[in-house]
Structure formats: C-alpha cells, structure tokens
Design a protein around this motif. Structure first.
Motif, PDB file in Angstrom:
ATOM      1  N   PRO A 222      -8.481  31.226  49.469  1.00  0.00           N
ATOM      2  CA  PRO A 222      -8.044  32.502  49.309  1.00  0.00           C
ATOM      3  C   PRO A 222      -8.654  33.138  50.695  1.00  0.00           C
ATOM      4  O   PRO A 222      -9.563  33.091  50.985  1.00  0.00           O
ATOM      5  CB  PRO A 222      -8.573  33.232  48.034  1.00  0.00           C
ATOM      6  N   ALA A 223      -7.304  33.674  51.352  1.00  0.00           N
ATOM      7  CA  ALA A 223      -7.785  34.320  52.817  1.00  0.00           C
ATOM      8  C   ALA A 223      -8.523  35.488  52.604  1.00  0.00           C
ATOM      9  O   ALA A 223      -9.466  35.585  53.497  1.00  0.00           O
ATOM     10  CB  ALA A 223      -6.349  34.610  53.417  1.00  0.00           C
ATOM     11  N   ASP A 224      -8.481  35.953  51.475  1.00  0.00           N
ATOM     12  CA  ASP A 224      -9.214  37.283  51.424  1.00  0.00           C
ATOM     13  C   ASP A 224     -10.894  37.128  51.159  1.00  0.00           C
ATOM     14  O   ASP A 224     -11.587  37.869  51.108  1.00  0.00           O
ATOM     15  CB  ASP A 224      -8.637  38.295  50.398  1.00  0.00           C
ATOM     16  N   LYS A 225     -11.142  35.776  51.228  1.00  0.00           N
ATOM     17  CA  LYS A 225     -12.404  35.653  50.920  1.00  0.00           C
ATOM     18  C   LYS A 225     -13.318  35.575  52.356  1.00  0.00           C
ATOM     19  O   LYS A 225     -14.643  35.655  52.195  1.00  0.00           O
ATOM     20  CB  LYS A 225     -12.473  33.985  50.225  1.00  0.00           C
ATOM     21  N   TYR A 226     -12.560  35.251  53.390  1.00  0.00           N
ATOM     22  CA  TYR A 226     -13.161  35.314  54.598  1.00  0.00           C
ATOM     23  C   TYR A 226     -12.603  36.067  55.656  1.00  0.00           C
ATOM     24  O   TYR A 226     -13.192  36.525  56.849  1.00  0.00           O
ATOM     25  CB  TYR A 226     -12.731  33.671  55.161  1.00  0.00           C
ATOM     26  N   PHE A 227     -11.400  36.522  55.675  1.00  0.00           N
ATOM     27  CA  PHE A 227     -10.585  37.508  56.301  1.00  0.00           C
ATOM     28  C   PHE A 227     -10.574  38.749  55.867  1.00  0.00           C
ATOM     29  O   PHE A 227     -10.852  39.131  54.688  1.00  0.00           O
ATOM     30  CB  PHE A 227      -9.161  37.212  56.559  1.00  0.00           C
ATOM     31  N   ASP A 228     -10.988  39.931  57.018  1.00  0.00           N
ATOM     32  CA  ASP A 228     -10.767  41.119  56.329  1.00  0.00           C
ATOM     33  C   ASP A 228      -9.279  41.567  56.448  1.00  0.00           C
ATOM     34  O   ASP A 228      -8.658  41.964  57.413  1.00  0.00           O
ATOM     35  CB  ASP A 228     -11.577  42.036  57.530  1.00  0.00           C
ATOM     36  N   ILE A 229      -8.780  41.618  55.269  1.00  0.00           N
ATOM     37  CA  ILE A 229      -7.408  41.912  55.011  1.00  0.00           C
ATOM     38  C   ILE A 229      -6.971  43.318  55.211  1.00  0.00           C
ATOM     39  O   ILE A 229      -5.884  43.529  55.279  1.00  0.00           O
ATOM     40  CB  ILE A 229      -6.788  41.259  53.675  1.00  0.00           C
ATOM     41  N   SER A 230      -7.883  44.180  55.462  1.00  0.00           N
ATOM     42  CA  SER A 230      -7.614  45.581  55.544  1.00  0.00           C
ATOM     43  C   SER A 230      -7.575  45.781  56.997  1.00  0.00           C
ATOM     44  O   SER A 230      -7.070  46.974  57.320  1.00  0.00           O
ATOM     45  CB  SER A 230      -8.805  46.427  54.965  1.00  0.00           C
ATOM     46  N   ASP A 231      -7.748  44.875  57.861  1.00  0.00           N
ATOM     47  CA  ASP A 231      -7.582  45.120  59.298  1.00  0.00           C
ATOM     48  C   ASP A 231      -6.239  45.071  59.362  1.00  0.00           C
ATOM     49  O   ASP A 231      -5.296  44.265  59.104  1.00  0.00           O
ATOM     50  CB  ASP A 231      -8.281  43.587  59.926  1.00  0.00           C
ATOM     51  N   PRO A 232      -5.921  46.163  60.462  1.00  0.00           N
ATOM     52  CA  PRO A 232      -4.296  46.518  60.815  1.00  0.00           C
ATOM     53  C   PRO A 232      -3.973  45.133  61.768  1.00  0.00           C
ATOM     54  O   PRO A 232      -2.643  45.249  61.874  1.00  0.00           O
ATOM     55  CB  PRO A 232      -4.249  47.498  61.560  1.00  0.00           C
ATOM     56  N   LEU A 233      -4.699  44.264  62.162  1.00  0.00           N
ATOM     57  CA  LEU A 233      -4.123  43.285  62.898  1.00  0.00           C
ATOM     58  C   LEU A 233      -3.289  42.426  62.314  1.00  0.00           C
ATOM     59  O   LEU A 233      -2.329  41.905  62.685  1.00  0.00           O
ATOM     60  CB  LEU A 233      -5.469  42.253  63.314  1.00  0.00           C
ATOM     61  N   TRP A 234      -3.501  42.343  60.963  1.00  0.00           N
ATOM     62  CA  TRP A 234      -2.887  41.283  60.129  1.00  0.00           C
ATOM     63  C   TRP A 234      -1.390  42.117  59.599  1.00  0.00           C
ATOM     64  O   TRP A 234      -1.525  43.208  59.203  1.00  0.00           O
ATOM     65  CB  TRP A 234      -3.436  40.800  58.838  1.00  0.00           C
ATOM     66  N   ASN A 235      -0.384  41.239  59.449  1.00  0.00           N
ATOM     67  CA  ASN A 235       0.905  41.957  59.208  1.00  0.00           C
ATOM     68  C   ASN A 235       1.010  42.216  57.783  1.00  0.00           C
ATOM     69  O   ASN A 235       0.706  41.372  56.851  1.00  0.00           O
ATOM     70  CB  ASN A 235       2.063  40.737  59.513  1.00  0.00           C
ATOM     71  N   PRO A 236       1.121  43.760  57.341  1.00  0.00           N
ATOM     72  CA  PRO A 236       0.753  43.839  55.900  1.00  0.00           C
ATOM     73  C   PRO A 236       2.011  43.006  55.079  1.00  0.00           C
ATOM     74  O   PRO A 236       1.750  42.606  53.826  1.00  0.00           O
ATOM     75  CB  PRO A 236       1.140  45.241  55.826  1.00  0.00           C
ATOM     76  N   TYR A 237       3.428  43.046  55.607  1.00  0.00           N
ATOM     77  CA  TYR A 237       4.161  42.269  54.739  1.00  0.00           C
ATOM     78  C   TYR A 237       3.873  41.177  54.555  1.00  0.00           C
ATOM     79  O   TYR A 237       4.261  40.646  53.310  1.00  0.00           O
ATOM     80  CB  TYR A 237       5.721  42.348  55.421  1.00  0.00           C
ATOM     81  N   ILE A 238       3.509  40.292  55.406  1.00  0.00           N
ATOM     82  CA  ILE A 238       3.064  38.897  55.221  1.00  0.00           C
ATOM     83  C   ILE A 238       1.849  38.784  54.149  1.00  0.00           C
ATOM     84  O   ILE A 238       1.876  37.983  53.262  1.00  0.00           O
ATOM     85  CB  ILE A 238       2.919  38.104  56.406  1.00  0.00           C
ATOM     86  N   LEU A 239       1.024  39.491  54.110  1.00  0.00           N
ATOM     87  CA  LEU A 239      -0.135  39.576  53.136  1.00  0.00           C
ATOM     88  C   LEU A 239       0.382  40.095  51.752  1.00  0.00           C
ATOM     89  O   LEU A 239       0.368  39.189  50.877  1.00  0.00           O
ATOM     90  CB  LEU A 239      -1.024  40.929  53.454  1.00  0.00           C
ATOM     91  N   GLN A 240       1.562  40.822  51.913  1.00  0.00           N
ATOM     92  CA  GLN A 240       2.310  40.892  50.406  1.00  0.00           C
ATOM     93  C   GLN A 240       2.883  39.708  49.984  1.00  0.00           C
ATOM     94  O   GLN A 240       2.710  39.371  48.562  1.00  0.00           O
ATOM     95  CB  GLN A 240       3.104  42.103  50.677  1.00  0.00           C
ATOM     96  N   GLN A 241       3.394  38.904  50.718  1.00  0.00           N
ATOM     97  CA  GLN A 241       4.247  37.813  50.590  1.00  0.00           C
ATOM     98  C   GLN A 241       3.405  36.571  50.381  1.00  0.00           C
ATOM     99  O   GLN A 241       3.860  35.455  49.979  1.00  0.00           O
ATOM    100  CB  GLN A 241       5.225  37.489  51.544  1.00  0.00           C
ATOM    101  N   SER A 242       1.978  36.680  50.539  1.00  0.00           N
ATOM    102  CA  SER A 242       1.061  35.619  50.259  1.00  0.00           C
ATOM    103  C   SER A 242       0.315  35.540  49.054  1.00  0.00           C
ATOM    104  O   SER A 242      -0.795  35.103  48.936  1.00  0.00           O
ATOM    105  CB  SER A 242       0.234  35.463  51.625  1.00  0.00           C
ATOM    106  N   ILE A 243       0.565  36.688  48.342  1.00  0.00           N
ATOM    107  CA  ILE A 243      -0.268  36.824  46.997  1.00  0.00           C
ATOM    108  C   ILE A 243      -0.008  35.620  46.027  1.00  0.00           C
ATOM    109  O   ILE A 243       1.108  35.466  45.622  1.00  0.00           O
ATOM    110  CB  ILE A 243      -0.185  38.203  46.561  1.00  0.00           C
ATOM    111  N   TYR A 244      -1.362  35.416  45.365  1.00  0.00           N
ATOM    112  CA  TYR A 244      -1.118  34.246  44.189  1.00  0.00           C
ATOM    113  C   TYR A 244      -2.230  34.739  43.351  1.00  0.00           C
ATOM    114  O   TYR A 244      -3.415  34.801  43.632  1.00  0.00           O
ATOM    115  CB  TYR A 244      -1.418  32.776  44.747  1.00  0.00           C
TER     116      TYR A 244
END
Length: 536
Positions: A222-244
């Motif tokens: 899981p990317a949220d184990k190592y990345f700060d997914i709250s960082d605005p650097l990351w595209n929010p739409y892509i985060l949403q489409q990568s959820i399992y």
C-alpha cells in the motif's frame, strides 16, 4: 514445512527468471558521468493477448518518445467531478515531526452506495531537510515509459536534472532507469517479487495491473504505508482511482493526459458552411443528435460512382461512445467491480454507434484512419494525441465526444491511470518513497501545475482555442476498469469473427443484445472468481 516449500518455490522462480533473462532478454546500458544508468529491457516474446487502444499507446512510445516522457504527460491540478456511477473521495489527516510524516487516517467514499471505509495507515517519509546515507545504493526505477529527467525533449529538462543531482547527493544514491516495454512489468514483476529481487525499487504501473491483481496478491505495498498521501504533491484523482479495500496503492504527481480525443477538420467545416463544433460545447448542445447532423452533412460521394469519398468520421471509438452516454464496460461500485456493458446506457450507445456505421458515416477504422483525416477525406478522427499535426495542411480542432441522452456531462474515456508503486520485498521502501517524493517535489512548483500543463498542450495544439478545450476536457476523465481483467478482454476480443467490432459492423450474424447476453454471466464470473482468489 509450508515455509520450506514456499522458499523452494521462490528459488525455482528466481532460477527460471534468470534463465529467461539470459536466454530471451537483451540489455542495453548507458552510464553517464552523473552516476545514472539507463537500462532498456527487451522482451523475448510479445504478450499472448493484446488489446487495441493500449497497443497503439505502446507503439507510440517508440515512435514519438517526446510525447511519452514523464514531464510531458502532465496537466493542471483539478478537483475531480465524478459523474455517472462512480464517485470517490479521499481525505487524510497528517502530523509532521522532524522530517517524518505520519498519516493517521484515510477516509474513502466510493460508488453510488456512499459506502465509507476508514483505515489507519502509518506513513514514514524522510523530510526534505534530513540527509540520509544509503552508501551509494543504486535505486532502480522501472517503467514502461522513459522517466529519466535527463531527456532533452522535456520542457523542464533543466529543473528535473538539477533536482535529480540534489537528491543523489542528499541520499548518497545512484539511479538506474529501467525501461520495460509493453506488458513486461505486468508479466515479470510478480515473479521478481516472489524471488525476493523486485524488478525495481519503485515501479510505474498501469492501474489495470495494480487493481485488483497486484494489490490483491500482495505484489505491491500500500502506498499510504510509506507516502504521505495528504501531500498536495500527489494528484488526488489518481489517489482515488488507486484504492483497494480502503488502501491507496499508488501515487502520481501528474495529471491524466491519455484519453481518446475527438479531432475535427476545422477547414472542412468552413468550406461546408458548418458552424465550428466548439460553438456548441459550453452550452452542452454538442449532443449525439448534433454530431449525427454533422456526419450526415460531411459524408459525400463526390464523383457519383456510388462509393463514399469523404466520411463523416474516419474512426469512432465505441468505448468512448459508451462513456459519452454515462456507461462503462466494467464499473467500480461500492468498492467492487462489475460487468456493466449489459446496462441500458451501454447498450444504447453501442446501438447508436451501429446506426452511424450502417448509415455509412464511419470510414475504415484501421490504419488508414489517420491518413484519411490528414488528406481531408474525413471530418472527424479519434486518437489520443496529435501525431497527425505536422502532415495536415487543413486547420483542425478538438471537441469532446458528444453528450449522450443518459449522460450529465462530457466524458473522456480511457482504461488506465499510471501509478508509482513500491513492490513487496523492496530493500528500502521508506527511503525510496522519500526519494521519489523529493524527485517529484520540484514538479508542481516549477512554476505550477497549471502553467506546466499549458506548456505541454501549447506544444500539442496549433490553436489556443484547442489548448483551452483540452484543459477543460482533462477534468472530464472517465476511467473504465475493463483493462484490469485479461479474461474479460478475451471475451470481448476472442479469436475468429465473434468479437465486438464484427458484431457492431454486422459481420458476426447476431444482434448486439444477443452477443452481450452470451457473455454477461461469464464476464461477471471472471471478475468474481478473481476477487475470491485473493481471500484464499
């Protein structure tokens, strides 16, 4: 005993991988003075099954590398407007202490049912101010496109190169950019992870590989184990489409630029006295009915020999037409995937496509499609980039696919987003996540996402009106998940004549409804069985 058997299997897989690489894969290496390696891995054999739109994109990577570098895929940041059946939102809270970021909560809402899943994920990433010594470790960055920032065609070449130098020094690392063409990552990453030697420390994957297979089988973390997914650097739409199952599996600091675009011959419209199609877009009058009127007006037999010389469209994607009516082949609903080609909005779209084809408005959709458009033998043409622009003498433009009767907004169809993933068994997952974050950090601030997207599209389009249209259309991205299921694809594109294009063009001897009904139960069963296999 079970652990011993697993260890033996892993060793056997590793041996097979080594033998396969030695026997079938060539490696070409270039080492520059800045301690960066670029490796191109060539697959010995083509994949058994290949699917239309994706194949074209893969070929284009080779033919026009300037359109497939990481920097040139970027578009401006947007707040996603989810329409139709899918809607997903991701929110996070985070705390930061001395260069370490911990994401404490991720709330995800997906699907029409509004189901909410709350997960707690610890995220440790080295902050930009902290120096880490990895003692010259070579970070392998694997992808199916060129991610090396030192590509002269990149519009932000200088900033990317400087940033890479800073990150190398900060972490005391080297970089190796590994190019794995086609479906190679999909086919080889699982075996490499099981063998304990992942193909890369971080890997760019198509979402159709990650979701659900890589995620369900533990091939990637899981990317949220190592990345700060709250960082605005990351595209929010892509985060949403990568959820399992409530976990974010991949990140990307870019926008989506790959989707089917509907181009038109602007000069032809002027010659025929037709209003520019863009006139109707903002008022949402660019509908199926209006588009059909244009096709009928454009299609001509100029020499009266009984054969069409100018077609309304030289190509017209049936997948994009389904999306234009609010439909999908495979949809995610409440966190689960379903076969939805049999739903009324999808069937209606296929029947309308067939109506246009039977009326003679659509030309040959094979290799001659672009040539006919360039030569002025068609009014509209569907493709995902502007590779025709240097050869076309007429002026041309861009519009969305027309609005279907069941749709609420325009939709740009595609079957994937790209995700940067950390494979299981990586040696330094926390540090590599921090390194990739730092490598990407310059990107949205140099000078801004919107400015960078405009720089990209200004290089794609000749007319400022079309650049503005593309910026608007980027906010209408419509992801269809059927690319995730190889066996579902085989139901759509089986060998012989019983495939969807032959049905649409009247060569299969059966109706659209009959063909879909023959496949619906099997396709849903394929999806259900794959998901069930992850629970074993």
């Amino acid at each position: 005993m079970r652990k011993e058997l697993l260890r033996i299997c892993a060793l056997l897989l590793a041996l097979m991988l080594v033998l396969g690489t030695a026997g079938g894969c060539g490696k070409k290496k270039q080492t520059s003075g800045d301690e960066t390696e670029v490796t191109v891995e060539e697959l010995a054999e083509e994949e058994e099954f290949e699917e239309g739109p994706v194949d074209e994109a893969e070929d284009e990577t080779v033919e026009e590398p300037e359109e497939t570098t990481e920097e040139e895929e970027t578009e401006e940041t947007e707040e996603t407007e989810a329409t139709g059946e899918e809607k997903a939102t991701t929110t996070s809270t985070a705390t930061t202490t001395k260069g370490t970021t911990t994401t404490t909560k991720t709330t995800t809402t997906a699907g029409t049912g509004g189901k909410t899943t709350t997960t707690t994920a610890k995220t440790s990433t080295t902050g930009t101010g902290e120096k880490v010594d990895l003692k010259g470790y070579t970070v392998k960055i694997a992808s199916f496109i060129n991610l090396d920032p030192k590509v002269p065609t990149n519009v932000y070449y200088q900033q990317g190169t400087q940033r890479e130098k800073e990150v190398r020094e900060k972490y005391n690392v080297k970089f190796q950019y590994i190019m794995v063409p086609g479906q190679g990552i999909r086919d080889r990453l699982p075996a490499s992870v099981m063998a304990g030697d992942p193909l890369g420390d971080i890997v760019r994957c198509r979402s159709g590989w990650v979701l659900p297979v890589f995620a369900g089988r533990g091939i990637v973390e899981p990317a949220d184990k190592y990345f700060d997914i709250s960082d605005p650097l990351w595209n929010p739409y892509i985060l949403q489409q990568s959820i399992y199952k409530g976990r974010v599996m991949g990140v990307n600091h870019q926008e989506n630029t790959s989707y089917w675009r509907l181009f038109y011959n602007r000069s032809m419209m002027q010659r025929l006295g037709l209003p520019d199609p863009q006139t109707y877009v903002s008022s949402k009058q660019w509908t199926w009915q209006k588009f059909e009127e244009y096709l009928a007006r454009i299609t001509q037999d100029t020499d009266n020999d009984g054969k069409t010389d100018i077609y309304g469209a030289s190509s017209l994607s049936w997948q994009a037409i389904i999306a234009s009516n609010g439909g999908k082949i495979v949809s995610e609903i409440d966190g689960k995937d379903y076969w939805t080609l049999n739903r009324p909005e999808s069937v209606e779209a296929l029947k309308w496509w067939q109506k246009l084809y039977n009326a003679g408005y659509i030309g040959y959709t094979g290799e001659s499609a672009v040539a006919d458009f360039i030569a002025g033998k068609a009014g509209f043409y569907v493709y995902y980039n502007t590779n025709f622009r240097t050869s076309m003498k007429d002026k041309w433009g861009l519009v969305p696919f027309p609005l279907g009767p069941q749709a609420k907004d325009y939709a740009n169809w595609w079957d994937e987003v790209h995700l940067m993933c950390i494979p299981a068994n990586s040696k330094y997952p926390k540090e590599v996540a921090a390194i990739w974050t730092d490598l990407s950090r310059w990107y949205p601030n140099a000078p801004s996402r919107e400015k960078m997207h405009r720089d990209v599209v200004e290089n794609m389009f000749d007319d400022p009106r079309d650049a503005e249209m593309d910026i608007m259309l980027a906010k209408k991205f419509w992801l269809d998940k059927y690319f995730s299921y190889t066996d579902v694809n085989r139901q759509i594109w089986p060998g012989g004549t019983d495939n969807i294009e032959n049905v649409l063009e009247g060569r299969a001897g059966k109706s659209i409804e009959q063909w879909i009904n023959e496949r619906s139960a099997q396709c849903q069963n394929i999806i259900d069985q794959l998901w069930a296999s992850f629970e074993k």
